[in-house]
Design an enzyme around this catalytic site. Sequence first.
Site, short mmCIF file in Angstrom:
data_model
loop_
_atom_site.label_atom_id
_atom_site.label_comp_id
_atom_site.label_asym_id
_atom_site.label_seq_id
_atom_site.Cartn_x
_atom_site.Cartn_y
_atom_site.Cartn_z
N CYS A 62 13.79 -98.80 61.80
CA CYS A 62 14.70 -97.74 61.83
C CYS A 62 16.11 -98.42 61.81
O CYS A 62 17.06 -97.53 62.48
CB CYS A 62 14.63 -96.54 62.87
N ASN A 63 16.28 -99.46 61.19
CA ASN A 63 17.47 -100.05 61.40
C ASN A 63 17.97 -100.71 59.77
O ASN A 63 17.81 -102.07 60.13
CB ASN A 63 17.71 -100.83 62.30
#
Length: 840
Positions: free
Chosen positions: A415-416
């Site tokens: 999620c980055n």
Amino acid sequence: MDFTKLCTFETFQQVWRHYGHGRDLREVVEEEFTRIKGITYLDHAAATLYPESLIRDYCKDISSNVYGNPHSLNPSSKLTSDVVERVRYRVLQHFNTTPEEYSVIFTSGCTASLKLLAESFPWRPQTENEAGSRFCFLTDSHTSVVGMRGVTSACGAVALPVSPQEVENKAKDDIKGEDIICQTPHLFCYPAQSNFSGRKYPLSHVKGIQTRRLYPACDHHGRWLVLLDAASHVSCSPLNLQDCPADFIPISFYKMFGFPTGLGALLVHNNAASILKKTYFGGGTAAAYLVGEDYYVHAANISDRFEDGTVSFLDIIAVNHGFEALYRITGGMHSIQQHTFGLARYTYMLLSCLCHGNGQPVAQIYTEGQFASPTTQGAIMSFNLKDSGGQIIGYSQVDRMASLFNIHVRTGCFCNTGACQFFLGLSDQQMRRNLQAGHVCGDNMDLVDGRPTGSVRVSFGYMSTFEDCQKFLKFVADCFVEKPVTVDQERLEKLKTTTAASQGLKRNTPIEIIHGGVCKEEQIEKPTEPSLEGLGHRESNGTEEIHRLTNIYIYPIKSCGAQEVDNWPVGPLGFLYDRCWMVVNGNGVCLSQKRTPRLCLISPQVRLSSNELILQAAGMDTISLPLENTAQMHSSCQVSQSKVCGDRVETVDCGEKAASWFSEFLGQPCRLIRLNPEFTRNMKKRGASGAAPSTSLSLVNEAQFLIINRASVTLIQKLMSSRQDGSEGDELLDAQNVISRFRANLVVTGVEPFEEDNWSHLIIGDTRFVVTGQCGRCQMVGVDQETGLRTKEPLMSLSVYRKGKVTFGVYLTREQAESSTPAHVLSVGSLVRPDMQSLK
Ligand SMILES: *Cc1c(COP(=O)(O)O)cnc(C)c1O
């Protein structure tokens, strides 16, 4: 001296002094974490583990006290309110602040906190006369932060991604005091710790931004507020809000305690509280309002104002026990930080010095520092592994092998996307191309054109042990290093000394030097060029290669034993009754051999002549169920929805007799269900060539048929015996044993190993098939189908041989039959004619 001997606690002590919170950590694990025995859990950044005493104390608490809804005023409600208030206080205390300075708004998690802030922040739109609000966020931010710009843009404010370098390079000493009048609110967000690389960003940025000494605050007039995303940071580090008085701090409690989930908080500085606007109002947030008129007065207290509805009060009570257990076991965050950083530092040092036999490094580690200090680096390390030629090994393969060794890691981009792009050097254009190639966040498409789409992450928690690191390092050395294992000694020594001074480490006796960096370890035969002699080598005498069908298996119940047959009818979904049934647990979740290997000891037999399904297992009475009983099924049995490989399927229950038989054998409540005959599940469209567009599937995972080649089996056997070095402990597996593990429907005598990878079509007897893809393999092939015991082979050998993608066998779909075509039956002994091009 070899790498394994370097992976000792002695080495650990040379690189870091703090370990184990002043206790014998093995005892702690013994007392509090018995459930992780045999598992090396290295995914604490995603969710850490809760200690048993937390759950015990919590259960005792809520089963002995009467906790009512905190919005009532009766005694049980009062008790709840008091505990909830006490937890608020405790949260603030943990971050070294008080209710005078900060308020705690309970939310369902960090993401919910960010969303709440985005929706309450008084964004000013950009107009002709006014620059409007800025929402700046560091590119190394979590998706949940970047997503705030959806709200920002909708309000007409400007969202601006900022790279870490930009912030550091543009610090100003003085600001002009000209804009005291300009009160346009801006928000700057950065993570206290990157959830990708574990990098810790300076907490001093908070004041730097607030006082407009740091870019981009210094470029824009107005009031700059700081959102410090501490979700990752607080799991292993102390956070002192006296040093960094951020205006807003979102957290999730499961990242600190492992339990409860679904609870987080937004800490709001009381000076910033008044600017937040309230639009929606839910129960408990109003001081007064009228139903008939647009009249609403919000609660005076900021927590009350923003906690719409009833807070998750039982979870909040659990937080109390979370703090209790955390401090009792470790003594506090400082100790946790020291302990977990040491593990990360040690793992980083050894992994970064680990080399292939030819001296090439094994790991590409994504970090900007060198794990020098816990103030700049957290207990997270992201990396990709490389083969001896420097090619990246896809993270899915590493993940799969890690699972085989019971090592739990996280893979992907976590999620980055910002950090992922930065470290992997992926341009925006490349990211779009990856999407076009079919790669989406969270899948296992690990390489596109040989370039990684993500990485592997290991992360530590306060209960992680030195042995966890050791197991992980040994795993990498065993599975991914081309032997002999070597170590970059020079680098290791340099890493030790560069930072030893800062920790006050005494460098007395230098550790034993590995001469030449070469160790004599398991010199296994290099399997890259397998010798093909005697493995069904092609006879190039001009005669046609002969492929024959040697075995047919059906698996009436998904993940249970095979039924071998000499001939069998082909139905619209594959072999008749193949994966027609499945076993689900008490929660309705399908059981598989991945977690319930005992399933393979259940032997189902379909008897077409007597129309029954016979169930047999050692120690159990044999029972019989009807094959078809549509009428009865609809009247007395429940129709329900299940999931198979992400697909929704409609199923019917097979009744009590079967349910109790399975529950008894498997030792847990479960039920037998079958595909509702009236339900059609279509095969997903895949990139594979020529897949029939509207193929229907049973309860199989991927495709109608799976075929494997005996020549490939023989090769794998040969590789396994060459790998036998005593350390594995696996017995040599005979061909039948290996074949049964791959759970194919069709076994064919091939001519060359892995020639099936290139087939596009097949004719078996007179039935035509299309090859729809290769079958990816996981640790499930480790389950011995005779005994239900697990071994690391044959996945180990297969993985070493098949660099990159671990596949074995190919999927087949029957070519769309004309409606007039008579029913087909496949028979053992039939001629198999493969083709590498389209037959059309
Ligand atoms: C985990 C995490 C989040 C999101 O937290 P959720 O619990 O999934 O809402 C946001 N930011 C960072 C830095 C995180 O590590």
